[in-house]
Design a protein around this motif. Structure first.
Motif, PDB file in Angstrom:
ATOM      1  N   PHE A  47       0.674  -1.947  -0.127  1.00  0.00           N
ATOM      2  CA  PHE A  47      -0.090   0.124   0.132  1.00  0.00           C
ATOM      3  C   PHE A  47       0.871   1.420   0.027  1.00  0.00           C
ATOM      4  O   PHE A  47       1.933   1.379   1.303  1.00  0.00           O
ATOM      5  CB  PHE A  47      -0.814   0.609   1.228  1.00  0.00           C
ATOM      6  CG  PHE A  47      -2.097  -1.072   0.899  1.00  0.00           C
ATOM      7  CD1 PHE A  47      -3.363  -0.644   0.398  1.00  0.00           C
ATOM      8  CD2 PHE A  47      -1.994  -2.373   1.537  1.00  0.00           C
ATOM      9  CE1 PHE A  47      -4.487  -1.452   1.060  1.00  0.00           C
ATOM     10  CE2 PHE A  47      -3.009  -2.983   1.506  1.00  0.00           C
ATOM     11  CZ  PHE A  47      -4.005  -2.754   1.007  1.00  0.00           C
ATOM     12  N   ALA A  48       0.389   2.415  -1.217  1.00  0.00           N
ATOM     13  CA  ALA A  48       1.082   3.414  -0.879  1.00  0.00           C
ATOM     14  C   ALA A  48       0.249   4.157   0.213  1.00  0.00           C
ATOM     15  O   ALA A  48      -1.264   3.928   0.655  1.00  0.00           O
ATOM     16  CB  ALA A  48       0.873   4.150  -2.043  1.00  0.00           C
ATOM     17  N   PRO A  49       0.885   5.537   0.290  1.00  0.00           N
ATOM     18  CA  PRO A  49       0.215   6.144   1.697  1.00  0.00           C
ATOM     19  C   PRO A  49      -2.006   6.610   1.560  1.00  0.00           C
ATOM     20  O   PRO A  49      -2.732   7.148   2.116  1.00  0.00           O
ATOM     21  CB  PRO A  49       0.459   7.561   1.658  1.00  0.00           C
ATOM     22  CG  PRO A  49       2.202   7.381   1.310  1.00  0.00           C
ATOM     23  CD  PRO A  49       1.831   6.197   0.128  1.00  0.00           C
ATOM     24  N   ASP A  50      -1.756   7.001  -0.141  1.00  0.00           N
ATOM     25  CA  ASP A  50      -3.474   7.362  -1.335  1.00  0.00           C
ATOM     26  C   ASP A  50      -4.742   5.651  -1.169  1.00  0.00           C
ATOM     27  O   ASP A  50      -4.724   5.804  -1.791  1.00  0.00           O
ATOM     28  CB  ASP A  50      -3.623   7.894  -2.223  1.00  0.00           C
ATOM     29  CG  ASP A  50      -2.690   7.081  -3.003  1.00  0.00           C
ATOM     30  OD1 ASP A  50      -2.155   6.112  -3.229  1.00  0.00           O
ATOM     31  OD2 ASP A  50      -2.096   7.594  -3.900  1.00  0.00           O
ATOM     32  N   GLY A  51      -4.025   4.306  -0.112  1.00  0.00           N
ATOM     33  CA  GLY A  51      -4.891   3.655  -0.325  1.00  0.00           C
ATOM     34  C   GLY A  51      -4.314   2.554  -1.593  1.00  0.00           C
ATOM     35  O   GLY A  51      -4.727   2.241  -2.488  1.00  0.00           O
ATOM     36  N   ARG A  52      -3.799   3.100  -2.907  1.00  0.00           N
ATOM     37  CA  ARG A  52      -3.458   2.228  -3.773  1.00  0.00           C
ATOM     38  C   ARG A  52      -2.086   1.076  -3.668  1.00  0.00           C
ATOM     39  O   ARG A  52      -1.764   1.478  -2.416  1.00  0.00           O
ATOM     40  CB  ARG A  52      -2.940   3.148  -5.249  1.00  0.00           C
ATOM     41  CG  ARG A  52      -4.063   4.017  -5.477  1.00  0.00           C
ATOM     42  CD  ARG A  52      -3.381   5.133  -7.028  1.00  0.00           C
ATOM     43  NE  ARG A  52      -2.285   5.809  -6.186  1.00  0.00           N
ATOM     44  CZ  ARG A  52      -2.001   6.925  -7.322  1.00  0.00           C
ATOM     45  NH1 ARG A  52      -1.868   7.244  -8.466  1.00  0.00           N
ATOM     46  NH2 ARG A  52      -0.873   7.733  -6.669  1.00  0.00           N
ATOM     47  N   GLY A  96       7.649  -2.179   4.439  1.00  0.00           N
ATOM     48  CA  GLY A  96       7.825  -2.436   5.307  1.00  0.00           C
ATOM     49  C   GLY A  96       7.311  -3.754   6.421  1.00  0.00           C
ATOM     50  O   GLY A  96       7.121  -4.638   5.670  1.00  0.00           O
ATOM     51  N   PRO A  97       7.300  -3.381   7.716  1.00  0.00           N
ATOM     52  CA  PRO A  97       6.429  -4.958   7.812  1.00  0.00           C
ATOM     53  C   PRO A  97       5.832  -5.486   7.390  1.00  0.00           C
ATOM     54  O   PRO A  97       4.544  -4.652   7.396  1.00  0.00           O
ATOM     55  CB  PRO A  97       6.770  -5.015  10.028  1.00  0.00           C
ATOM     56  CG  PRO A  97       7.344  -3.752  10.032  1.00  0.00           C
ATOM     57  CD  PRO A  97       6.454  -2.783   8.728  1.00  0.00           C
ATOM     58  N   ARG A 164     -13.020 -10.324  -2.200  1.00  0.00           N
ATOM     59  CA  ARG A 164     -12.837 -11.146  -0.314  1.00  0.00           C
ATOM     60  C   ARG A 164     -10.988 -10.720  -0.203  1.00  0.00           C
ATOM     61  O   ARG A 164     -10.781 -10.139   0.930  1.00  0.00           O
ATOM     62  CB  ARG A 164     -12.975 -11.682  -0.204  1.00  0.00           C
ATOM     63  CG  ARG A 164     -14.781 -12.591  -0.601  1.00  0.00           C
ATOM     64  CD  ARG A 164     -15.381 -13.770   0.183  1.00  0.00           C
ATOM     65  NE  ARG A 164     -14.862 -14.493  -1.040  1.00  0.00           N
ATOM     66  CZ  ARG A 164     -15.661 -15.081  -1.721  1.00  0.00           C
ATOM     67  NH1 ARG A 164     -16.629 -14.870  -1.648  1.00  0.00           N
ATOM     68  NH2 ARG A 164     -14.665 -16.188  -2.120  1.00  0.00           N
ATOM     69  N   GLN A 165     -10.410 -10.912  -0.617  1.00  0.00           N
ATOM     70  CA  GLN A 165      -9.163 -11.133  -0.424  1.00  0.00           C
ATOM     71  C   GLN A 165      -8.119  -8.991  -0.343  1.00  0.00           C
ATOM     72  O   GLN A 165      -7.804  -8.792   1.132  1.00  0.00           O
ATOM     73  CB  GLN A 165      -8.140 -11.322  -1.124  1.00  0.00           C
ATOM     74  CG  GLN A 165      -7.617 -12.876  -0.942  1.00  0.00           C
ATOM     75  CD  GLN A 165      -6.690 -13.555  -2.137  1.00  0.00           C
ATOM     76  OE1 GLN A 165      -5.275 -12.707  -2.478  1.00  0.00           O
ATOM     77  NE2 GLN A 165      -7.097 -14.122  -2.884  1.00  0.00           N
ATOM     78  N   ALA A 166      -8.428  -8.275  -1.533  1.00  0.00           N
ATOM     79  CA  ALA A 166      -8.499  -7.515  -1.565  1.00  0.00           C
ATOM     80  C   ALA A 166      -9.361  -6.478   0.145  1.00  0.00           C
ATOM     81  O   ALA A 166      -8.758  -5.251   0.564  1.00  0.00           O
ATOM     82  CB  ALA A 166      -9.156  -6.013  -2.543  1.00  0.00           C
ATOM     83  N   ARG A 167     -10.810  -6.669   0.498  1.00  0.00           N
ATOM     84  CA  ARG A 167     -11.359  -6.975   1.588  1.00  0.00           C
ATOM     85  C   ARG A 167     -10.478  -6.650   2.480  1.00  0.00           C
ATOM     86  O   ARG A 167     -10.862  -5.671   3.387  1.00  0.00           O
ATOM     87  CB  ARG A 167     -13.091  -6.588   1.685  1.00  0.00           C
ATOM     88  CG  ARG A 167     -13.867  -6.349   0.820  1.00  0.00           C
ATOM     89  CD  ARG A 167     -14.940  -6.622   1.039  1.00  0.00           C
ATOM     90  NE  ARG A 167     -15.882  -6.044  -0.059  1.00  0.00           N
ATOM     91  CZ  ARG A 167     -16.225  -7.809  -0.620  1.00  0.00           C
ATOM     92  NH1 ARG A 167     -16.101  -8.352  -0.828  1.00  0.00           N
ATOM     93  NH2 ARG A 167     -17.220  -6.986  -2.225  1.00  0.00           N
ATOM     94  N   ALA A 168     -10.109  -7.864   2.858  1.00  0.00           N
ATOM     95  CA  ALA A 168      -9.336  -7.905   4.592  1.00  0.00           C
ATOM     96  C   ALA A 168      -7.804  -7.207   4.039  1.00  0.00           C
ATOM     97  O   ALA A 168      -7.219  -6.723   4.862  1.00  0.00           O
ATOM     98  CB  ALA A 168      -8.448  -9.521   4.268  1.00  0.00           C
ATOM     99  N   ALA A 169      -7.459  -7.083   2.770  1.00  0.00           N
ATOM    100  CA  ALA A 169      -6.101  -6.269   3.244  1.00  0.00           C
ATOM    101  C   ALA A 169      -6.107  -4.671   3.535  1.00  0.00           C
ATOM    102  O   ALA A 169      -5.841  -4.413   4.367  1.00  0.00           O
ATOM    103  CB  ALA A 169      -5.485  -6.112   1.573  1.00  0.00           C
ATOM    104  N   THR A 174      -5.457   0.413   6.015  1.00  0.00           N
ATOM    105  CA  THR A 174      -6.476   1.150   6.698  1.00  0.00           C
ATOM    106  C   THR A 174      -6.581   1.617   8.479  1.00  0.00           C
ATOM    107  O   THR A 174      -6.675   2.928   9.605  1.00  0.00           O
ATOM    108  CB  THR A 174      -8.304   1.599   6.891  1.00  0.00           C
ATOM    109  OG1 THR A 174      -8.504   0.243   7.102  1.00  0.00           O
ATOM    110  CG2 THR A 174      -8.917   1.805   5.186  1.00  0.00           C
ATOM    111  N   ARG A 175      -6.861   0.375   8.779  1.00  0.00           N
ATOM    112  CA  ARG A 175      -6.714   0.398  10.893  1.00  0.00           C
ATOM    113  C   ARG A 175      -5.443   0.206  11.298  1.00  0.00           C
ATOM    114  O   ARG A 175      -4.417   1.251  11.958  1.00  0.00           O
ATOM    115  CB  ARG A 175      -6.862  -0.885  11.362  1.00  0.00           C
ATOM    116  CG  ARG A 175      -7.038  -1.176  13.012  1.00  0.00           C
ATOM    117  CD  ARG A 175      -7.824  -2.662  12.847  1.00  0.00           C
ATOM    118  NE  ARG A 175      -6.559  -4.114  12.487  1.00  0.00           N
ATOM    119  CZ  ARG A 175      -6.517  -4.142  11.566  1.00  0.00           C
ATOM    120  NH1 ARG A 175      -7.815  -4.549  11.044  1.00  0.00           N
ATOM    121  NH2 ARG A 175      -5.798  -4.848  11.257  1.00  0.00           N
ATOM    122  N   ALA A 176      -4.086  -0.407   9.862  1.00  0.00           N
ATOM    123  CA  ALA A 176      -3.108  -0.170  10.952  1.00  0.00           C
ATOM    124  C   ALA A 176      -2.287   1.292  10.157  1.00  0.00           C
ATOM    125  O   ALA A 176      -0.658   1.283  10.798  1.00  0.00           O
ATOM    126  CB  ALA A 176      -2.100  -1.491  11.229  1.00  0.00           C
TER     127      ALA A 176
END
Length: 200
Positions: A47-52, A96-97, A164-169, A174-176
Motif C-alpha cells: 500500500f501507498a499512503p493514498d490507499g493504492r 515495511g513489516p 474478499r482478499q482485497a477487502r481484508a487487505a 486503514t486500521r494499521a
C-alpha cells in the motif's frame, strides 16, 4: 463516482493486459496455515499512503500480478521474508513489516509438484522503489503501477474471491497504516528512476 485517470502511456499498456484464468483455490482469511500444509508462495498487497497498491505488468504478455512468489531456502520458511525478497527482485520495492491476511488452499498443488500446499497473502506498506530493472530470477522487466485495490482485482482477473482478499487487505491498511478506505482512483506508473513512496 470519481473518474479513473491515466496517461496515454498507461492506457497503451492497459490495452494489452491479459488475465489469467481464475483459480478455484478456497480463501482462508485470518486462519493460520496448518502445520501439515507446506507454504509454497507468498504474495502481497503493498500500500501507498493514498490507499493504492502496487501491481506489476509484464509488457511482453500483458499478465498482471501482485509482487511475490515462491519461498526459497534463504527465506527459511518465512512468508514475510519471501515477500520482501520477491518485491525487491521483481519491483525493486522496499516494504515495511508484512501482516499475514490468510492463505489460499491449493489442493492440486501446481506450485508443489502436484501435492497440496498453501499460497499466503500478506499486506505491507510500500516504502520506496528503486530504479527499474529486470527480475534476476526470470529476466522479466515489469512495469510498476499504483492502482486502487478494486481495480487491481479486476486487472488480476481474480473475481469475487479476489475482492474478499482485497477487502481484508484494505481493512488492515486503514486500521494499521492509516490509508483511506476509498483509494485514489488515478492509475499511476511509477518512474523508472524510482523514489520514496510511504514515509517511514
Amino acid at each position: 463516482m470519481q473518474r479513473i485517470e491515466y496517461t496515454p502511456r498507461v492506457a497503451e499498456l492497459l490495452g494489452r493486459v491479459r488475465r489469467r484464468p481464475a483459480a478455484s483455490w478456497p480463501w482462508r482469511p485470518g486462519e493460520p496455515v496448518p502445520e501439515w500444509l507446506p507454504i509454497k508462495q507468498s504474495w502481497g498487497w503493498l500500500f501507498a499512503p493514498d490507499g493504492r497498491v502496487l501491481t506489476l505488468v509484464n509488457p511482453k504478455d500483458g499478465i498482471v500480478s501482485l509482487p511475490g512468489g515462491s519461498l526459497e531456502a534463504e527465506d527459511q520458511g518465512d512468508p514475510a521474508a519471501a515477500l520482501a525478497r520477491e518485491a525487491a527482485e521483481e519491483a525493486q520495492a522496499v516494504i515495511g513489516p508484512a501482516h499475514y491476511l490468510g492463505y489460499l488452499y491449493d489442493r492440486i498443488g501446481s506450485a508443489n509438484g502436484g501435492h497440496e500446499c498453501a499460497r499466503v497473502r500478506m499486506a505491507a506498506p510500500l516504502r520506496a522503489v528503486g530504479p527499474s530493472r529486470p527480475d534476476p530470477a526470470s529476466g522479466r522487466h515489469y512495469r510498476r503501477l499504483l492502482v486502487a485495490p478494486g481495480l487491481a482485482v479486476e486487472l488480476l482477473g481474480w473475481g469475487a474471491a479476489g475482492l474478499r482478499q482485497a477487502r481484508a487487505a484494505v481493512q488492515f491498511a486503514t486500521r494499521a497504516l492509516g490509508v483511506p478506505e476509498l483509494a485514489n482512483e488515478v492509475i499511476e506508473e511509477l518512474p523508472e528512476e524510482g523514489g520514496p513512496v510511504f514515509p517511514s
